[in-house]
Scaffold this motif. Sequence first.
Motif, PDB file in Angstrom:
ATOM      1  N   ILE A  23       0.801  -1.222   0.000  1.00  0.00           N
ATOM      2  CA  ILE A  23       0.000   0.000   0.000  1.00  0.00           C
ATOM      3  C   ILE A  23       0.840   1.282   0.000  1.00  0.00           C
ATOM      4  CG2 ILE A  23      -0.395  -0.003   2.501  1.00  0.00           C
ATOM      5  CD1 ILE A  23      -3.210   1.210   1.811  1.00  0.00           C
ATOM      6  N   GLN A  24       1.940   1.319   0.725  1.00  0.00           N
ATOM      7  CA  GLN A  24       2.707   2.558   0.798  1.00  0.00           C
ATOM      8  C   GLN A  24       3.182   3.017  -0.579  1.00  0.00           C
ATOM      9  OE1 GLN A  24       3.056   4.528   3.688  1.00  0.00           O
ATOM     10  NE2 GLN A  24       3.586   5.998   2.088  1.00  0.00           N
ATOM     11  N   ALA A  25       3.556   2.082  -1.412  1.00  0.00           N
ATOM     12  CA  ALA A  25       4.004   2.442  -2.767  1.00  0.00           C
ATOM     13  C   ALA A  25       2.875   3.082  -3.579  1.00  0.00           C
ATOM     14  CB  ALA A  25       4.547   1.217  -3.491  1.00  0.00           C
ATOM     15  N   THR A  26       1.602   2.742  -3.259  1.00  0.00           N
ATOM     16  CA  THR A  26       0.485   3.375  -3.966  1.00  0.00           C
ATOM     17  C   THR A  26       0.211   4.777  -3.418  1.00  0.00           C
ATOM     18  OG1 THR A  26      -1.353   2.581  -2.561  1.00  0.00           O
ATOM     19  CG2 THR A  26      -0.561   1.096  -4.315  1.00  0.00           C
ATOM     20  N   LEU A  27       0.570   5.017  -2.163  1.00  0.00           N
ATOM     21  CA  LEU A  27       0.341   6.326  -1.532  1.00  0.00           C
ATOM     22  C   LEU A  27       1.393   7.358  -1.931  1.00  0.00           C
ATOM     23  CD1 LEU A  27      -0.457   5.056   2.066  1.00  0.00           C
ATOM     24  CD2 LEU A  27      -2.090   6.041   0.454  1.00  0.00           C
ATOM     25  N   ASP A  28       2.636   6.919  -2.059  1.00  0.00           N
ATOM     26  CA  ASP A  28       3.764   7.838  -2.261  1.00  0.00           C
ATOM     27  C   ASP A  28       3.565   8.832  -3.409  1.00  0.00           C
ATOM     28  OD1 ASP A  28       5.113   6.848  -0.060  1.00  0.00           O
ATOM     29  OD2 ASP A  28       6.374   5.488  -1.249  1.00  0.00           O
ATOM     30  N   PRO A  29       3.111   8.409  -4.593  1.00  0.00           N
ATOM     31  CA  PRO A  29       2.973   9.375  -5.689  1.00  0.00           C
ATOM     32  C   PRO A  29       1.951  10.488  -5.418  1.00  0.00           C
ATOM     33  CG  PRO A  29       2.915   7.128  -6.530  1.00  0.00           C
ATOM     34  CD  PRO A  29       2.840   7.041  -5.036  1.00  0.00           C
ATOM     35  N   PHE A  30       1.075  10.274  -4.440  1.00  0.00           N
ATOM     36  CA  PHE A  30       0.010  11.229  -4.144  1.00  0.00           C
ATOM     37  C   PHE A  30       0.221  11.945  -2.813  1.00  0.00           C
ATOM     38  CE2 PHE A  30      -1.504   7.752  -6.763  1.00  0.00           C
ATOM     39  CZ  PHE A  30      -1.890   8.463  -7.895  1.00  0.00           C
ATOM     40  N   GLY A  31       1.379  11.742  -2.199  1.00  0.00           N
ATOM     41  CA  GLY A  31       1.690  12.402  -0.932  1.00  0.00           C
ATOM     42  C   GLY A  31       0.921  11.848   0.243  1.00  0.00           C
ATOM     43  N   TYR A  87      -7.068   6.810  -4.635  1.00  0.00           N
ATOM     44  CA  TYR A  87      -8.050   5.730  -4.528  1.00  0.00           C
ATOM     45  C   TYR A  87      -8.390   5.163  -5.904  1.00  0.00           C
ATOM     46  CZ  TYR A  87     -11.855   2.876  -2.916  1.00  0.00           C
ATOM     47  OH  TYR A  87     -12.649   1.786  -2.638  1.00  0.00           O
ATOM     48  N   ASP A  88      -8.501   6.020  -6.889  1.00  0.00           N
ATOM     49  CA  ASP A  88      -8.876   5.590  -8.240  1.00  0.00           C
ATOM     50  C   ASP A  88      -7.702   5.092  -9.079  1.00  0.00           C
ATOM     51  OD1 ASP A  88     -11.508   6.310  -7.651  1.00  0.00           O
ATOM     52  OD2 ASP A  88     -11.299   8.309  -8.529  1.00  0.00           O
ATOM     53  N   SER A  89      -6.482   5.212  -8.552  1.00  0.00           N
ATOM     54  CA  SER A  89      -5.311   4.829  -9.340  1.00  0.00           C
ATOM     55  C   SER A  89      -5.308   3.336  -9.654  1.00  0.00           C
ATOM     56  CB  SER A  89      -4.025   5.195  -8.595  1.00  0.00           C
ATOM     57  OG  SER A  89      -3.836   4.349  -7.468  1.00  0.00           O
ATOM     58  N   PRO A  90      -4.810   2.971 -10.821  1.00  0.00           N
ATOM     59  CA  PRO A  90      -4.716   1.549 -11.172  1.00  0.00           C
ATOM     60  C   PRO A  90      -3.892   0.759 -10.149  1.00  0.00           C
ATOM     61  CG  PRO A  90      -4.286   2.909 -13.102  1.00  0.00           C
ATOM     62  CD  PRO A  90      -4.360   3.838 -11.918  1.00  0.00           C
ATOM     63  N   GLU A  91      -2.864   1.384  -9.599  1.00  0.00           N
ATOM     64  CA  GLU A  91      -2.003   0.692  -8.642  1.00  0.00           C
ATOM     65  C   GLU A  91      -2.757   0.336  -7.364  1.00  0.00           C
ATOM     66  OE1 GLU A  91       0.294   2.920 -11.543  1.00  0.00           O
ATOM     67  OE2 GLU A  91      -1.298   3.557 -10.181  1.00  0.00           O
ATOM     68  N   TYR A  92      -3.574   1.262  -6.866  1.00  0.00           N
ATOM     69  CA  TYR A  92      -4.343   0.954  -5.661  1.00  0.00           C
ATOM     70  C   TYR A  92      -5.499   0.006  -5.979  1.00  0.00           C
ATOM     71  CZ  TYR A  92      -6.783   1.060  -1.297  1.00  0.00           C
ATOM     72  OH  TYR A  92      -7.401   0.655  -0.132  1.00  0.00           O
ATOM     73  N   GLN A  93      -6.180   0.231  -7.078  1.00  0.00           N
ATOM     74  CA  GLN A  93      -7.290  -0.644  -7.443  1.00  0.00           C
ATOM     75  C   GLN A  93      -6.826  -2.089  -7.639  1.00  0.00           C
ATOM     76  OE1 GLN A  93     -10.706   0.035  -7.542  1.00  0.00           O
ATOM     77  NE2 GLN A  93      -9.892   1.776  -6.382  1.00  0.00           N
ATOM     78  N   GLU A  94      -5.581  -2.254  -8.052  1.00  0.00           N
ATOM     79  CA  GLU A  94      -5.027  -3.600  -8.223  1.00  0.00           C
ATOM     80  C   GLU A  94      -4.912  -4.341  -6.888  1.00  0.00           C
ATOM     81  OE1 GLU A  94      -0.775  -5.608  -9.356  1.00  0.00           O
ATOM     82  OE2 GLU A  94      -1.377  -3.830 -10.492  1.00  0.00           O
ATOM     83  N   ILE A  95      -4.525  -3.643  -5.830  1.00  0.00           N
ATOM     84  CA  ILE A  95      -4.338  -4.331  -4.535  1.00  0.00           C
ATOM     85  C   ILE A  95      -5.577  -4.280  -3.642  1.00  0.00           C
ATOM     86  CG2 ILE A  95      -1.844  -3.931  -4.583  1.00  0.00           C
ATOM     87  CD1 ILE A  95      -2.314  -1.868  -2.277  1.00  0.00           C
ATOM     88  N   LEU A  96      -6.514  -3.398  -3.921  1.00  0.00           N
ATOM     89  CA  LEU A  96      -7.690  -3.242  -3.066  1.00  0.00           C
ATOM     90  C   LEU A  96      -8.436  -4.549  -2.795  1.00  0.00           C
ATOM     91  CD1 LEU A  96      -9.540  -1.368  -1.454  1.00  0.00           C
ATOM     92  CD2 LEU A  96     -10.696  -0.803  -3.615  1.00  0.00           C
ATOM     93  N   PRO A  97      -8.653  -5.407  -3.791  1.00  0.00           N
ATOM     94  CA  PRO A  97      -9.363  -6.662  -3.515  1.00  0.00           C
ATOM     95  C   PRO A  97      -8.648  -7.561  -2.501  1.00  0.00           C
ATOM     96  CG  PRO A  97      -9.335  -6.226  -5.861  1.00  0.00           C
ATOM     97  CD  PRO A  97      -8.402  -5.230  -5.232  1.00  0.00           C
ATOM     98  N   LEU A  98      -7.336  -7.403  -2.354  1.00  0.00           N
ATOM     99  CA  LEU A  98      -6.623  -8.200  -1.357  1.00  0.00           C
ATOM    100  C   LEU A  98      -7.154  -7.917   0.047  1.00  0.00           C
ATOM    101  CD1 LEU A  98      -2.985  -7.705  -2.674  1.00  0.00           C
ATOM    102  CD2 LEU A  98      -4.429  -9.741  -2.942  1.00  0.00           C
TER     103      LEU A  98
END
Length: 113
Positions: A25-33, A69-80
């Motif tokens: 998750i942290q890697a999905t947060l970093d680009p958005f601060g 939240y809408d990023s492909p990177e987060y949406q990819e891991i969200l179902p986990l």
Amino acid sequence: MSAFAIAHLRPADPHPDIAVYLERIQATLDPFGGRFRVHNAVVEVKEGSWPGFVVVIEFPGIDEARAWYDSPEYQEILPLRTRHIDGDTVLVPGVAPDYDASVTAAARRAEAA
């Protein structure tokens, strides 16, 4: 003005997918601060009921929170997470540093008059 992603997550049985989600998750947060401000915290309930725990992630603004939240990177891991933990998640803008609740109260009084 800061914005927040707030999740109220219910108790769940451990599952390996949740660990993978947490690792990524942290890697999905970093680009958005995005930065965790509260994570997996057990709450002290003062009113009502609150089964589970709370997560609060701060972003520079609501646009960044939405983009994360809408990023492909987060949406990819969200179902986990969502396959194994029930919960509610909201995105909410914060208030300005000089926010004064009495100004809001005055506006409410004017609306009611």
